[in-house]
Structure formats: structure tokens, C-alpha cells
Design an enzyme around this catalytic site. Structure first.
Site, PDB file in Angstrom:
ATOM      1  N   ASP A   1       0.840  -1.211   0.000  1.00  0.00           N
ATOM      2  CA  ASP A   1       0.000   0.000   0.000  1.00  0.00           C
ATOM      3  C   ASP A   1       0.869   1.252   0.000  1.00  0.00           C
ATOM      4  O   ASP A   1       1.085   1.853   1.036  1.00  0.00           O
ATOM      5  CB  ASP A   1      -0.902  -0.032   1.233  1.00  0.00           C
TER       6      ASP A   1
ATOM      7  N   GLU B   1      -2.586  10.841   0.512  1.00  0.00           N
ATOM      8  CA  GLU B   1      -3.805  10.085   0.234  1.00  0.00           C
ATOM      9  C   GLU B   1      -4.386   9.505   1.512  1.00  0.00           C
ATOM     10  O   GLU B   1      -5.606   9.474   1.711  1.00  0.00           O
ATOM     11  CB  GLU B   1      -3.495   8.964  -0.766  1.00  0.00           C
ATOM     12  N   GLU B   2      -3.504   9.026   2.384  1.00  0.00           N
ATOM     13  CA  GLU B   2      -3.945   8.311   3.581  1.00  0.00           C
ATOM     14  C   GLU B   2      -4.754   9.191   4.539  1.00  0.00           C
ATOM     15  O   GLU B   2      -5.481   8.680   5.387  1.00  0.00           O
ATOM     16  CB  GLU B   2      -2.740   7.719   4.320  1.00  0.00           C
TER      17      GLU B   2
END
Length: 369
Positions: free
Chosen positions: A100, A133-134
């Protein structure tokens, strides 16, 4: 040509845990510039950049867009048994971000580098490699507002799917529920107005609420979860403020403004609901021509055919798909979804190699090479 495992390992070796994504982009930008991509980096704050690379985007057909993020989540409190910034052991590359999703980023970059050796007949390529993004797709949002002003063809997000085609994901609608009151001495609570009680009543009503929306045939029903709750400063005072955070996962067809109005009505006037993260659901019909083509390519490379599915996590597609006018979007990447955010995260070396080939074939099909 750089090997996908080596490039993934280089990226995993960089600490981009919520900061300094630009350091990772400095590894990738020269590879793309060296084969003719025009590269720009937009920073939403110092050191936190999103890279946009364009190749032959002046053709009549909008470019295929490949995207992934280079930020990662913290390592966690548990000690890792493998090196958290990159260790190769058999078919597994260990390290934070290997699944990820630095493996996916490495694969789309190397596929793009290979494709750039050819002349496109139909369309070019666009890569969007994002930061933050996280924590709510801040990098993608900044890029969409500042540098992504041209039309796009289909969008491929290289999040972890074990190289299967995933047709969308639920939306992430995070809310803050705030109750206010009047403080007083704890021995005279009748003189105050307890914000914790107000919040507790509202949360109880929300927890018992069933959404009006029908379950999606693939995504299932929308969900609701209270993630945190906090109120008061000390035991012997009436609390004058209490706050809960709420994680709502919406399905295709739900409008977040309507969801907010629905939940505010259920919660009642004792609390105020404020959006924290607003990322809509994304869904592409499995019968879409592009989605079917992607399925056939994955089958040819991996020998695996999968039923239509949706991801449980959100992606930058929540920002990029609507920014590009609702283009067909798939999620397909080499990582393992269950490895995201875990201790001793790993990605399969075999999946990494397959992924580069999948992305190359997707590019050939759309670009007309």
C-alpha cells in the site's frame, strides 16, 4: 531498465510516513523525464508533492491516466520481525508501503517508461502520483485544483488488489459531532448544561439509525461507525463541550449532502455535524467496455478471472474520477489488500512483475501502440 523489485525497494526505503513525499518523487521524476514525459510537481505544503507526468497528451483522444500514492501510514507500536524499510525474503518484499502502495507506483512508472519507447496512434499517458492520500486525498485534491485542467481517458488506480480488477469502492464521509453546554461545579450540576449527555443521546440515536439507501449489489449497504468520543476537562466539572468523530461509508448512488442532512435530522438539535473528510463512492459498471478489456488483460497475464467486486478502502479516485468528468475507473495493483497498514507488510515479487505487464498491455490498448 530498472527492475520493478529494485524500484519498489528504493521507494520503500524512503520514510514517507505522512511527510516528505517529494523525496520519493525525486526518484521517479528522472525516469519519466528521461523518456520524454513532461513532469510537474505540485506541493500542497513544503515537501508534500504530487507529481503529474504527461506524454503525448496532444492527441485527439484523451490520455489514459495511471495513478498511485507515495505516502504511507505509521509503523505501529508492535516491533517488526522484518526490516520496515525494505527486506527481500523469497517471493516477498517486506516494508511499509510495499503493498500500500509503492509497489503499484513502481509498476505503473516502469510500464510508462517502457511504453514511451513507442509512438502512440490514438492517445497518450498521464501519471498522477500523489501525496497525503492516507489522510483524505489532500494531494490529489490540490493537483485537481491547480494542475489537472485537461480531459482524461479512463483512470487506473494501482491500489492493492492482488492484480484483480476492482470496479469501485465505497465513499468515505467522516464527520465531527459537536455538542456544547455550560460548565459548572460538579457538586452543583443543576447549574450547568452537560455536553457529554447531549452527545451521548445523539450518538445513541445515530447508532440505531438505518440508512434509507438500498444496499448496492456489489458494495453492500452503507455503514456507520463512531470512531472517537471525547468530552470534559476534569471529573468535578460539568463539561461544556463534547466531540465524537463518525466514519460513514457510503455506496454508489448516495449523495453526501443528502446523507449529512439525514444524519443531522436523526442526531437532533443538541449537536452540530461538521464534515471532516468528504470522498464520494466510485463505481464503474463491470459491463463497461474499458472494464471488460481490463478484465481480459488481467486474465491473459495472471490466468485468474474474478467476479465484479468493490474495495473496502477509499482511493484517490474519489477526487480524480469526478475531476475528470466521471471517467471509467478501475482499481488494479500488485499489493495484497489485507497487507495494508499491518505489521510486517509485504508484497509478492511475482505480483509486481505481473503488474508491470498488465499496465503495459492496458497502455497499448488505450494508446493504440
Amino acid at each position: 531498465m530498472t527492475d520493478v523489485v529494485a524500484l519498489t525497494r528504493s521507494l520503500v526505503g524512503l520514510d514517507t510516513i505522512g511527510h516528505d513525499e517529494t523525496a520519493a518523487l525525486k526518484v521517479l521524476a528522472p525516469l519519466l523525464e528521461g523518456v520524454g514525459f513532461v513532469v510537474a510537481v505540485a506541493e500542497h505544503e513544503p515537501g508534500r508533492g504530487t507529481l503529474v507526468a504527461e506524454w503525448h497528451t496532444d492527441l485527439a483522444t484523451p490520455p489514459l491516466c495511471l495513478s498511485g500514492h507515495v505516502d504511507t501510514v505509521p509503523l505501529g507500536a508492535v516491533t517488526w520481525q522484518h526490516e520496515p524499510f525494505g527486506e527481500l525474503d523469497g517471493d516477498r518484499l517486506y516494508g511499509r508501503g510495499s503493498s500500500d502502495m509503492k509497489g503499484g507506483v513502481a509498476a505503473i512508472v516502469l510500464a510508462a517508461v517502457e511504453i514511451a519507447a513507442h509512438a502512440p496512434k490514438r492517445a497518450g499517458l498521464r501519471l498522477v502520483l500523489t501525496s497525503a492520500e492516507e489522510t483524505g486525498s489532500l494531494g490529489a485534491r490540490h493537483a485537481a485544483e491547480t494542475v489537472l485542467d485537461e480531459p482524461s481517458g479512463p483512470l487506473v488506480i494501482a491500489e492493492p488488489t492482488s492484480n484483480a480488477v476492482v470496479h469501485g469502492h465505497k465513499g468515505a464521509f467522516w464527520l465531527e459531532a459537536v455538542a456544547t453546554g455550560v460548565t459548572a461545579h460538579g457538586s452543583m450540576p443543576q447549574l450547568g448544561d452537560n455536553a457529554v449527555y447531549k452527545l451521548a443521546r445523539a450518538v445513541s440515536r445515530l447508532a440505531d439509525h438505518g440508512f434509507d439507501a438500498r444496499p448496492h449489489p456489489i458494495m453492500g449497504p452503507p455503514t456507520f461507525n463512531v470512531g472517537t468520543i471525547e468530552g470534559g476537562l476534569n471529573t468535578n466539572s460539568v463539561p461544556d463541550r463534547a466531540v465524537a468523530t463518525v466514519d460513514v461509508r457510503t455506496v454508489a448512488g448516495q449523495d453526501h449532502a443528502a446523507v449529512l442532512a439525514e444524519l443531522a435530522h436523526v442526531a437532533g438539535q443538541e449537536v452540530e455535524l461538521r464534515p471532516l473528510v468528504d470522498l464520494p463512492p466510485v463505481w464503474t459498471d463491470p459491463d463497461d467496455e474499458w472494464a471488460r478489456a481490463a478484465e481480459e488483460i488481467v486474465l491473459a497475464v495472471t490466468g485468474e478471472r474474478n467476479e465484479p467486486r468493490a474495495a473496502t478502502y477509499f482511493t484517490d479516485a474519489s477526487v480524480l474520477t469526478p475531476a475528470f468528468g466521471g471517467v471509467p475507473t478501475i482499481i488494479c495493483g500488485p499489493g495484497e489488500a489485507e497487507q495494508a497498514h499491518v505489521t510486517d507488510e509485504w508484497c509478492s515479487v511475482t505480483r509486481l512483475a505481473q503488474s508491470v505487464e498488465i499496465f503495459e498491455r492496458l497502455c497499448v490498448r488505450w494508446c493504440g501502440i
